[in-house]
Design a protein around this motif. Structure first.
Motif, short mmCIF file in Angstrom:
data_model
loop_
_atom_site.label_atom_id
_atom_site.label_comp_id
_atom_site.label_asym_id
_atom_site.label_seq_id
_atom_site.Cartn_x
_atom_site.Cartn_y
_atom_site.Cartn_z
N TYR A 55 -6.59 6.70 -3.45
CA TYR A 55 -5.95 7.38 -3.90
C TYR A 55 -5.72 7.88 -5.05
O TYR A 55 -5.44 8.98 -5.63
CB TYR A 55 -5.07 7.24 -2.65
N VAL A 82 -5.98 -0.69 4.56
CA VAL A 82 -4.84 0.72 3.86
C VAL A 82 -4.95 0.63 2.17
O VAL A 82 -4.43 1.69 1.49
CB VAL A 82 -3.37 0.68 4.43
N TYR A 83 -4.56 -0.86 1.81
CA TYR A 83 -4.17 -0.82 0.34
C TYR A 83 -5.58 -0.15 -0.48
O TYR A 83 -5.29 0.41 -1.44
CB TYR A 83 -4.39 -2.26 -0.26
N GLU A 103 -7.52 2.72 13.27
CA GLU A 103 -6.63 2.03 14.61
C GLU A 103 -5.71 2.25 15.80
O GLU A 103 -5.41 1.45 16.70
CB GLU A 103 -5.27 2.31 13.45
N ALA A 152 1.13 9.40 -5.18
CA ALA A 152 1.42 10.86 -5.00
C ALA A 152 2.75 11.36 -6.00
O ALA A 152 2.24 12.11 -6.51
CB ALA A 152 2.50 10.74 -3.65
N VAL A 208 -7.53 9.17 5.88
CA VAL A 208 -6.23 9.33 6.87
C VAL A 208 -6.43 9.30 7.72
O VAL A 208 -5.87 8.85 8.98
CB VAL A 208 -5.02 11.19 6.75
N ALA A 241 1.18 -1.58 0.43
CA ALA A 241 0.37 0.19 -0.17
C ALA A 241 0.67 1.54 0.18
O ALA A 241 0.55 2.53 -0.82
CB ALA A 241 -0.85 0.54 1.05
N SER A 253 -5.22 3.04 -0.48
CA SER A 253 -4.35 3.44 -1.58
C SER A 253 -4.86 3.47 -2.92
O SER A 253 -4.66 4.80 -3.98
CB SER A 253 -2.87 3.03 -1.73
N LEU A 306 -5.68 -1.25 18.30
CA LEU A 306 -4.10 -1.05 19.24
C LEU A 306 -4.98 -1.54 20.19
O LEU A 306 -4.55 -3.02 20.99
CB LEU A 306 -3.48 -0.68 18.97
N ASN A 340 2.28 2.39 -3.56
CA ASN A 340 0.95 2.18 -4.26
C ASN A 340 1.04 3.86 -3.63
O ASN A 340 1.01 5.27 -4.68
CB ASN A 340 -0.41 2.03 -3.69
N LEU A 341 0.59 5.25 -2.73
CA LEU A 341 0.43 5.71 -2.06
C LEU A 341 1.45 6.47 -2.48
O LEU A 341 1.19 7.82 -2.87
CB LEU A 341 0.77 5.82 -0.72
N LEU A 352 0.84 10.42 4.48
CA LEU A 352 0.05 9.15 4.60
C LEU A 352 0.43 7.70 4.78
O LEU A 352 1.33 7.09 5.82
CB LEU A 352 -1.11 8.65 3.41
N LEU A 381 -8.25 6.19 9.27
CA LEU A 381 -7.15 5.24 9.35
C LEU A 381 -6.98 4.72 10.83
O LEU A 381 -6.65 4.30 11.24
CB LEU A 381 -6.17 5.52 8.20
N ILE A 382 -6.18 6.35 11.04
CA ILE A 382 -5.57 6.56 11.95
C ILE A 382 -6.30 6.27 13.40
O ILE A 382 -6.00 5.31 14.31
CB ILE A 382 -5.02 8.00 12.62
N LEU A 428 1.42 3.55 12.11
CA LEU A 428 0.91 2.69 12.23
C LEU A 428 1.02 1.03 12.40
O LEU A 428 1.15 0.43 13.48
CB LEU A 428 -0.11 2.83 11.37
N LEU A 484 1.49 15.81 -2.28
CA LEU A 484 1.90 15.06 -1.09
C LEU A 484 1.42 14.40 -0.36
O LEU A 484 2.07 14.18 0.55
CB LEU A 484 3.33 15.93 -0.69
N THR A 485 0.06 14.85 -0.53
CA THR A 485 -0.73 13.81 0.34
C THR A 485 -0.69 12.40 0.58
O THR A 485 -0.57 11.75 1.44
CB THR A 485 -2.55 13.53 0.03
N GLY A 486 0.13 11.07 -0.64
CA GLY A 486 -0.32 9.63 -0.54
C GLY A 486 2.07 10.10 0.75
O GLY A 486 1.62 9.26 1.27
N PHE A 520 2.48 7.89 8.15
CA PHE A 520 1.45 7.56 9.07
C PHE A 520 1.83 6.49 9.38
O PHE A 520 1.58 5.46 10.27
CB PHE A 520 0.13 8.24 8.77
N VAL A 521 1.46 5.34 8.09
CA VAL A 521 1.02 3.72 7.42
C VAL A 521 2.38 3.65 8.48
O VAL A 521 1.90 2.61 8.91
CB VAL A 521 0.96 4.11 6.17
N LEU A 555 -7.86 12.69 -0.73
CA LEU A 555 -7.88 11.38 0.63
C LEU A 555 -8.99 12.27 1.44
O LEU A 555 -10.01 11.50 2.25
CB LEU A 555 -7.07 10.99 1.61
#
Lengths: 101, 507
Positions: free
Chosen positions: B192, B185-186, B147, A51, B140, A43, B189, B151, A46-47, A62, B143-144, A69, A57-59, A65-66, B198
């Motif tokens: 996006y 997440v995929y 999680e 981007a 975004v 993912a 993406s 978690l 891809n992002l 993210l 997702l955050i 996480l 730059l959003t991707g 962040f990913v 997003l």
């Protein structure tokens, strides 16, 4: 010369499928974690590629962040695998079956 | 208009209060790590969630996020990454109520557990994540927040570190959760990639212009992305195809945590599904681009989920497992809210929101009764519950209320929300879904009443000593029962709020 966006998507899909295959076939909990990590990073590819492609730059943000996480998820996961080992003396995900109906 | 003008970020107060409580508990833990002062810890958690609940109710009454003359309009924060509107506040109320009930009940249930502060701060952190999910307005933040809710939940399910069931439940919940979040997440993406944005409103604008000028070339990518997002929502709401973690996780987890996950976590999963599909993927434009109407996916998922849940629940011997499958069935009922969106009416989605609120009380109450039974140590199967009514009439009477409300017997709260779901489904032209709802409700009456029969009419297997009456658990159960009943005369305002919120989302 730039590489076309479709190659990035192809790469990420390949990586995603490798991860999925690993999850479906591996019985070791640690291998399972690694496979999930592969899927998440697919993912990320891809992002970042998108981007670049869309010119914003959003991707990429993210993707950062990913990664954070994913790290947090692994931390929790290793904790659970540790107590799993303490209780069952194994990290095979098919061993704990106290609740199988 | 309010006398005091609050700054805009104050609209997030319910979330901030929950987060602050979690951090306060962490501070307490770091100063005094061995403390098992349950009164202070459970009290802090309960008071924190009650204050958050109070603020959310106050905001709703004061019209924060409401459109119209006396409302303030939806408040967008951080460039529309978070939005506080009626729906956000509505779901914050559900989360805060369930968190308060769970904290109070845990006071007795977690007696003797070594790491008290950890437990409560994880509960509060998960609640923070769920409340943030209610307000998240961008993939975004979704997702955050998701999680942040997941978690701590993994850790909470596995928190009984020497209990094999708890560990196994935690492991399975974690593995499926990690898998579904990777898929989610995929999916993000891909969405996006197809749209370049997003933020949900920006995605919608992009899709609408794309559908209008016909230059949108990524229909397949978008469709696949949406499918993967549905996978993520299905995990969080415990619906087919990612439902199979639920029975294991609920059975092995400490019962208050099972209550927390099956009520608050499910509601939070639904709020992001509602928001994403109403805001980001406008029905006409999206179905023009991907060639399929996405409500179709939810029609199928709703029918399959409620059928799987109810049929599996009917065959269980273990009470907690039965409740877990019934919780899957109820996810199917709430999915009607998304399935019926095609008709463009707010009734179905409003009805699903009502159902989630009522469900928050009756299902939490039912799981807390299981917590009480585990606290007494009477065992886990239906037979073990035989004759409890003679020893603990108050709790067992509350159980009757929960069971009949879950089954949808008038005049309890559960009947009304199902009634609205039914009329909504009919109005949206989903006759098959409406029929499935009726058939499944009738079936569910069988296994719910089986528990009532066991508790009140069967003879106990052996003579029982008198059972203890733990204050916290009793208080939580009685409160949940009272709310399940009181929601009936009080249903007018609930209906109004839910329908307003749903209308604001669809418009």
């Amino acid at each position: 010369m730039t590489v076309g966006i479709e190659y990035y998507v192809l790469l990420s899909m390949l990586l995603f499928c490798i991860g999925l295959f690993g999850i479906l076939t591996r019985r070791n909990a640690l291998m399972f974690l690694m496979s999930v990590e592969l899927m998440v990073n697919a993912a990320n590819i891809n992002l970042i590629a998108f981007a670049f492609y869309h010119g914003n730059l959003t991707g990429q943000v993210l993707a950062l962040f990913v990664m954070a996480l994913a790290a947090a998820e692994v931390a929790i996961g290793l904790g659970i695998i540790l107590v799993l080992y303490r209780n069952f003396r194994d990290v095979d995900v098919t061993v704990p079956t106290t609740m199988r109906w | 208009m309010a006398v005091v003008e609050l700054p805009e970020w104050a609209a997030l107060a319910p979330v901030l209060i929950l987060a602050g409580t979690a951090l306060a508990l962490f501070v307490f833990d770091s100063i005094n790590p061995r403390s098992t002062n349950r009164t202070v810890l459970a009290g802090t958690a309960a008071i924190g969630s009650l204050v958050a609940l109070g603020v959310a109710v106050w905001f709703t009454v004061a019209g924060v996020g409401a459109s119209g003359l006396e409302g303030f309009g939806a408040i967008e924060l951080f460039d529309g990454q978070l939005v506080v509107d009626q729906m956000a506040l509505y779901f914050m109320i559900i989360v805060a109520v369930v968190t308060a009930l769970v904290s109070v009940a845990s006071y007795d249930y977690m007696e003797g557990h070594t790491y008290q502060a950890e437990y409560y701060s994880l509960v509060m952190l998960a609640a923070t994540g769920m409340a943030t999910m209610a307000a998240a307005n961008s993939l975004v933040t979704i997702l955050i927040a998701l999680e942040l809710a997941s978690l701590p939940s993994y850790a909470l399910v596995a928190i009984l570190k020497d209990n094999r069931g708890s560990i196994e439940a935690g492991l399975k919940y974690f593995l499926i959760g990690a898998l579904s979040s990777a898929i989610f997440v995929y999916g993000i993406s891909l969405v996006y990639g197809a749209t370049g944005y997003l933020q949900l409103d920006a995605i919608a604008t992009q899709l609408e212009t794309g559908a209008a000028d016909g230059e949108f070339a990524y229909g397949g990518l978008l469709g696949l992305g949406i499918l993967m997002l549905i996978g993520g929502f299905a995990f969080k709401t415990a619906s087919v195809p990612f439902h199979f973690w639920a029975p294991e996780a609920y059975e092995g987890a400490p019962a208050p945590i099972a209550a927390f996950l099956s009520s608050a976590s499910k509601a939070a999963g639904f709020v992001i599904a509602f928001r994403v599909f109403t805001t980001a993927f406008p029905l006409d434009a999206t179905s023009a681009l991907i060639g399929v109407d996405w409500t179709l996916a939810f029609v199928i998922l709703a029918i399959v989920t409620m059928t799987v849940g109810n049929f599996a629940a009917a065959t269980q011997q273990n009470v907690k497992r039965m409740l877990a499958y019934s919780s899957i069935g109820h996810a199917g009922y709430a999915l009607i809210g998304l399935a019926g969106l095609g008709a463009g009416s707010e009734l179905v989605m409003g009805a699903a929101m009502m159902h989630l609120l009522v469900y928050g009380f009756m299902n939490t109450g039912a799981f807390l009764f299981v917590a009480l039974a585990e606290h007494w140590g009477v065992g886990r199967t239906f037979e073990d519950y035989n004759g409890l009514g003679q020893r603990a009439p108050v709790a067992c009477f509350a159980l009757v209320i929960f069971m009949f409300s879950l089954a949808g017997i008038p005049p309890l709260g559960g009947f009304w929300s199902k009634y609205f779901l039914f009329t909504g489904a009919i109005e949206a032209g989903l006759l098959v879904v409406a029929a499935a709802l009726i058939v499944n409700s009738a079936l569910s009456l069988y296994y719910y009443s089986r528990l009532v029969k066991a508790v009140w009419f069967e003879e106990p297997p052996a003579a029982r000593d008198s059972l203890g009456q733990p204050t916290g658990l009793y208080a939580a159960i009685v409160f949940a029962a009272v709310m399940t009943v009181v929601l009936l005369p009080g249903f007018g305002p609930v209906v109004e709020t839910a329908l307003d919120a749903a209308a604001a989302m669809i418009a």
